[in-house]
Design an enzyme around this catalytic site. Structure first.
Site, PDB file in Angstrom:
ATOM      1  N   SER A  88      -1.692  43.624  36.920  1.00 10.12           N
ATOM      2  CA  SER A  88      -2.164  43.210  35.745  1.00 10.12           C
ATOM      3  C   SER A  88      -2.855  41.801  35.668  1.00 10.12           C
ATOM      4  O   SER A  88      -3.717  41.611  34.840  1.00 10.12           O
ATOM      5  CB  SER A  88      -1.502  43.458  34.546  1.00 10.12           C
ATOM      6  OG  SER A  88      -0.529  42.526  34.404  1.00 10.12           O
ATOM      7  N   LYS A 161       1.069  37.228  31.185  1.00  8.59           N
ATOM      8  CA  LYS A 161      -0.169  37.545  30.617  1.00  8.59           C
ATOM      9  C   LYS A 161      -1.063  35.946  30.520  1.00  8.59           C
ATOM     10  O   LYS A 161      -0.070  35.142  30.506  1.00  8.59           O
ATOM     11  CB  LYS A 161      -0.702  38.365  29.529  1.00  8.59           C
ATOM     12  CG  LYS A 161       0.352  39.694  29.434  1.00  8.59           C
ATOM     13  CD  LYS A 161      -0.381  40.443  30.503  1.00  8.59           C
ATOM     14  CE  LYS A 161       0.321  42.029  30.383  1.00  8.59           C
ATOM     15  NZ  LYS A 161      -0.327  42.857  31.553  1.00  8.59           N
TER      16      LYS A 161
END
Length: 264
Positions: A88, A161
């Site tokens: 990701s 993230k």
């Protein structure tokens, strides 16, 4: 004590007498040094301090205990290593990378800012339940080494993230443009072939105070804040769940990288 020296007819000490006195002083110094050396090298092997050296079977456990304490202090107050399990955050972070997270930064007043990659604890429902190790021995060992920070956390309920917006800011994505407070965000870190929205328009969303809005660099392969807007915080992550900024990739050697003290 007075020393009577034989005199020459002129009344001065003779050369031979001076040599005898000098030789006597030198001999006294040699004897003193020898006496000190005998005291230092004691026959019982205790040395000058009078204590015997500890045997290796005592020294090794002590050294191991000290090493574990140091590792625990580093993990608690300085840096902790986390493993990257998914793509990701590609290509910034790749599957299998070990990243060093700066845990000292939050202790010195650091707060997340847009553009920084951070590691945070799952705020709830972002990750599936982790399977338990059926072997009690290996489970105990892995828990212990994970606790002191020698390996990544055993309970893999942490995510990484990039911060897009912080509390009070308004984030929106439309078409291929991501904006914060109405200004377009330049994202040079995006995975090749991705745009900022990756086909998912949303917003405008105002981030609650004390929260951050996070998204992955591989925007088309990241279940981030965009996908959890119906959960706690409306998809935003509490700042209290943030472990710290990612300072760099520490393993493997072929992908070493440094993002700065606060991940910028």
């Amino acid at each position: 004590m007075a020393v009577n020296l034989p005199e020459t007819p002129s009344g001065a000490p003779s050369d031979s007498a001076v040599q005898e006195v000098s030789g006597g002083r030198a001999e006294a110094r040699r004897r003193a040094r020898g006496s000190r050396g005998r005291r230092a090298a004691r026959p019982d092997g205790k040395g000058r301090s009078g204590r015997r050296p500890r045997p290796w079977w005592i020294e090794l456990p002590v050294m191991a205990a000290v090493g574990l304490v140091v590792a625990l202090l580093i993990k608690t107050c300085l840096f902790q290593v986390f493993s990257i399990p998914s793509g990701s955050m590609e290509n910034t972070l790749r599957i299998g990378d070990r990243v060093g997270v700066n845990k000292l930064a939050p202790l010195t007043g650091w707060e997340p800012e847009p553009g920084q990659p951070v590691v945070f604890k799952d705020p709830g429902g972002w990750l599936p339940p982790q399977p338990a190790d059926p072997n009690p021995f290996t489970n105990a060992v892995s828990s212990a080494v994970s606790f002191v920070g020698l390996v990544p956390p055993k309970d893999d309920n942490y995510l990484v993230k990039r911060v897009i917006a912080t509390g009070g800011q308004t984030v929106r994505c439309e078409g291929s443009t991501l904006s914060v407070d109405g200004r377009k965000v330049d994202e040079p870190y995006l995975h090749p072939g991705d745009d900022s929205c990756a086909g998912l328009d949303f917003g405008p969303v105002k981030v609650p105070a004390g929260y951050v809005w996070v998204e992955g660099d591989h925007r088309s392969d990241s279940a981030d804040s965009r996908f959890h807007q119906h959960g706690p915080g409306g998809g935003a992550v509490p700042v209290g769940n943030v472990v710290g900024p990612v300072s760099g990739v520490v393993w493997p050697l072929g992908h070493l990288d440094w993002f700065g003290w606060t991940g910028r």
